[in-house]
Every structure is written in structure tokens, then in C-alpha cells.
Design a protein around this motif. Structure first.
Motif, PDB file in Angstrom:
ATOM      1  N   ILE A  76      26.478 -44.397 -12.831  1.00  0.00           N
ATOM      2  CA  ILE A  76      27.371 -43.299 -12.490  1.00  0.00           C
ATOM      3  C   ILE A  76      28.604 -43.449 -13.356  1.00  0.00           C
ATOM      4  O   ILE A  76      29.283 -44.465 -13.307  1.00  0.00           O
ATOM      5  N   GLN A  77      28.869 -42.442 -14.152  1.00  0.00           N
ATOM      6  CA  GLN A  77      30.027 -42.488 -15.036  1.00  0.00           C
ATOM      7  C   GLN A  77      31.030 -41.437 -14.593  1.00  0.00           C
ATOM      8  O   GLN A  77      30.779 -40.237 -14.726  1.00  0.00           O
ATOM      9  N   ALA A  78      32.122 -41.899 -14.065  1.00  0.00           N
ATOM     10  CA  ALA A  78      33.183 -40.993 -13.646  1.00  0.00           C
ATOM     11  C   ALA A  78      34.012 -40.583 -14.860  1.00  0.00           C
ATOM     12  O   ALA A  78      34.150 -41.355 -15.812  1.00  0.00           O
ATOM     13  N   PRO A  79      34.581 -39.379 -14.820  1.00  0.00           N
ATOM     14  CA  PRO A  79      35.465 -38.969 -15.913  1.00  0.00           C
ATOM     15  C   PRO A  79      36.657 -39.922 -16.049  1.00  0.00           C
ATOM     16  O   PRO A  79      37.053 -40.587 -15.085  1.00  0.00           O
ATOM     17  N   ARG A  80      37.232 -39.969 -17.238  1.00  0.00           N
ATOM     18  CA  ARG A  80      38.318 -40.902 -17.545  1.00  0.00           C
ATOM     19  C   ARG A  80      39.492 -40.762 -16.570  1.00  0.00           C
ATOM     20  O   ARG A  80      40.022 -41.747 -16.086  1.00  0.00           O
ATOM     21  N   LYS A  81      39.891 -39.551 -16.267  1.00  0.00           N
ATOM     22  CA  LYS A  81      41.030 -39.335 -15.365  1.00  0.00           C
ATOM     23  C   LYS A  81      40.750 -39.869 -13.966  1.00  0.00           C
ATOM     24  O   LYS A  81      41.635 -40.419 -13.317  1.00  0.00           O
ATOM     25  N   ILE A  82      39.524 -39.728 -13.518  1.00  0.00           N
ATOM     26  CA  ILE A  82      39.171 -40.250 -12.196  1.00  0.00           C
ATOM     27  C   ILE A  82      39.178 -41.768 -12.215  1.00  0.00           C
ATOM     28  O   ILE A  82      39.652 -42.411 -11.280  1.00  0.00           O
ATOM     29  N   LYS A  83      38.695 -42.373 -13.291  1.00  0.00           N
ATOM     30  CA  LYS A  83      38.739 -43.832 -13.411  1.00  0.00           C
ATOM     31  C   LYS A  83      40.180 -44.336 -13.386  1.00  0.00           C
ATOM     32  O   LYS A  83      40.489 -45.334 -12.734  1.00  0.00           O
ATOM     33  N   GLU A  84      41.049 -43.628 -14.087  1.00  0.00           N
ATOM     34  CA  GLU A  84      42.459 -44.021 -14.103  1.00  0.00           C
ATOM     35  C   GLU A  84      43.058 -43.927 -12.704  1.00  0.00           C
ATOM     36  O   GLU A  84      43.792 -44.823 -12.276  1.00  0.00           O
ATOM     37  N   ALA A  85      42.737 -42.870 -11.987  1.00  0.00           N
ATOM     38  CA  ALA A  85      43.247 -42.710 -10.619  1.00  0.00           C
ATOM     39  C   ALA A  85      42.724 -43.815  -9.707  1.00  0.00           C
ATOM     40  O   ALA A  85      43.471 -44.348  -8.876  1.00  0.00           O
ATOM     41  N   MET A  86      41.456 -44.175  -9.874  1.00  0.00           N
ATOM     42  CA  MET A  86      40.884 -45.260  -9.071  1.00  0.00           C
ATOM     43  C   MET A  86      41.567 -46.581  -9.394  1.00  0.00           C
ATOM     44  O   MET A  86      41.846 -47.379  -8.496  1.00  0.00           O
ATOM     45  N   ASP A  87      41.835 -46.824 -10.674  1.00  0.00           N
ATOM     46  CA  ASP A  87      42.529 -48.047 -11.076  1.00  0.00           C
ATOM     47  C   ASP A  87      43.928 -48.106 -10.479  1.00  0.00           C
ATOM     48  O   ASP A  87      44.369 -49.159 -10.002  1.00  0.00           O
ATOM     49  N   GLN A  88      44.631 -46.985 -10.508  1.00  0.00           N
ATOM     50  CA  GLN A  88      45.977 -46.927  -9.924  1.00  0.00           C
ATOM     51  C   GLN A  88      45.949 -47.172  -8.421  1.00  0.00           C
ATOM     52  O   GLN A  88      46.775 -47.879  -7.874  1.00  0.00           O
ATOM     53  N   GLN A  89      44.943 -46.613  -7.759  1.00  0.00           N
ATOM     54  CA  GLN A  89      44.810 -46.812  -6.319  1.00  0.00           C
ATOM     55  C   GLN A  89      44.506 -48.273  -6.011  1.00  0.00           C
ATOM     56  O   GLN A  89      45.096 -48.862  -5.103  1.00  0.00           O
ATOM     57  N   ALA A  90      43.622 -48.881  -6.780  1.00  0.00           N
ATOM     58  CA  ALA A  90      43.297 -50.295  -6.567  1.00  0.00           C
ATOM     59  C   ALA A  90      44.525 -51.171  -6.801  1.00  0.00           C
ATOM     60  O   ALA A  90      44.781 -52.121  -6.058  1.00  0.00           O
ATOM     61  N   GLU A  91      45.288 -50.862  -7.838  1.00  0.00           N
ATOM     62  CA  GLU A  91      46.504 -51.622  -8.134  1.00  0.00           C
ATOM     63  C   GLU A  91      47.523 -51.489  -7.001  1.00  0.00           C
ATOM     64  O   GLU A  91      48.147 -52.472  -6.574  1.00  0.00           O
ATOM     65  N   ALA A  92      47.677 -50.279  -6.473  1.00  0.00           N
ATOM     66  CA  ALA A  92      48.612 -50.060  -5.365  1.00  0.00           C
ATOM     67  C   ALA A  92      48.169 -50.829  -4.117  1.00  0.00           C
ATOM     68  O   ALA A  92      49.003 -51.394  -3.400  1.00  0.00           O
ATOM     69  N   GLU A  93      46.875 -50.884  -3.865  1.00  0.00           N
ATOM     70  CA  GLU A  93      46.375 -51.609  -2.695  1.00  0.00           C
ATOM     71  C   GLU A  93      46.568 -53.114  -2.860  1.00  0.00           C
ATOM     72  O   GLU A  93      46.837 -53.820  -1.892  1.00  0.00           O
ATOM     73  N   ARG A  94      46.460 -53.622  -4.093  1.00  0.00           N
ATOM     74  CA  ARG A  94      46.666 -55.063  -4.331  1.00  0.00           C
ATOM     75  C   ARG A  94      48.137 -55.436  -4.110  1.00  0.00           C
ATOM     76  O   ARG A  94      48.438 -56.540  -3.676  1.00  0.00           O
ATOM     77  N   LYS A  95      49.041 -54.513  -4.423  1.00  0.00           N
ATOM     78  CA  LYS A  95      50.459 -54.780  -4.285  1.00  0.00           C
ATOM     79  C   LYS A  95      50.924 -54.769  -2.833  1.00  0.00           C
ATOM     80  O   LYS A  95      51.993 -55.283  -2.524  1.00  0.00           O
ATOM     81  N   LYS A  96      50.146 -54.186  -1.964  1.00  0.00           N
ATOM     82  CA  LYS A  96      50.535 -54.107  -0.536  1.00  0.00           C
ATOM     83  C   LYS A  96      50.597 -55.441   0.111  1.00  0.00           C
ATOM     84  O   LYS A  96      50.093 -56.377   0.056  1.00  0.00           O
TER      85      LYS A  96
END
Length: 96
Positions: A76-96
């Protein structure tokens, strides 16, 4: 996508090109199934997606004399913008 012809007459005369029809149905069904769940779940629930696609294909292709044995998602290959959004969400969750 793994299929078996169970009725050669129906597969020959019930649909113009059984393999093409099944592959198009599989793609459409997969898009529909993916649209029902979140992107995160899409990566986690591949087996459930596979089973749902097989069930839907079997229901639709019975009149064509074709049985769907298995459907497997390779990648499953998500579009680049969706991958970036997922990365940002994962980063925000790690910072919590």
C-alpha cells in the motif's frame, strides 16, 4: 488475486473476459474497503481487508462461474502528503 473457474460455460458466456472483470471488481472493492477505515488501520488490518475483498468478489462473481480463492495486498503506497501527515502525527505522539 487467485481465482478458479468452477463453471466453464458461465465463465465463457456469463461475462466477456472473466479475468479482467474479476481484477476490476477486486480493485474497486479494495478502494471501497480502504475508504471505510482510517489510513493507520489500513496498514494494520491487511488480513481483514483481504477477507472482505474475497467475500465481496465471491458474491459478485458467482454468476460468472468464477470463485475467488484468495486476495493478497502486496504493498500500500500512500501519497507523499499523507505520509508526511502520518510522520508529523507520529512525531507529535512521541513528544507527548
Amino acid at each position: 488475486l487467485y481465482i478458479r473457474i468452477v463453471d466453464a460455460y458461465k465463465a465463457s458466456y456469463g461475462v466477456r473476459d472473466a479475468w479482467f472483470a474479476i481484477s476490476q471488481l477486486a480493485q474497486t472493492t479494495m478502494r471501497s474497503e480502504i475508504g471505510k477505515i482510517s489510513l493507520d488501520q489500513t496498514f494494520k488490518d491487511r488480513e481483514t481487508l483481504n477477507l472482505n475483498v474475497v467475500r465481496n468478489i465471491q458474491a459478485a462473481s458467482e454468476s460468472w462461474g468464477v470463485e475467488c480463492l484468495r486476495y493478497e495486498i502486496r504493498d500500500i503506497q500512500a501519497p507523499r502528503k499523507i505520509k508526511e501527515a502520518m510522520d508529523q502525527q507520529a512525531e507529535a505522539e512521541r513528544k507527548k
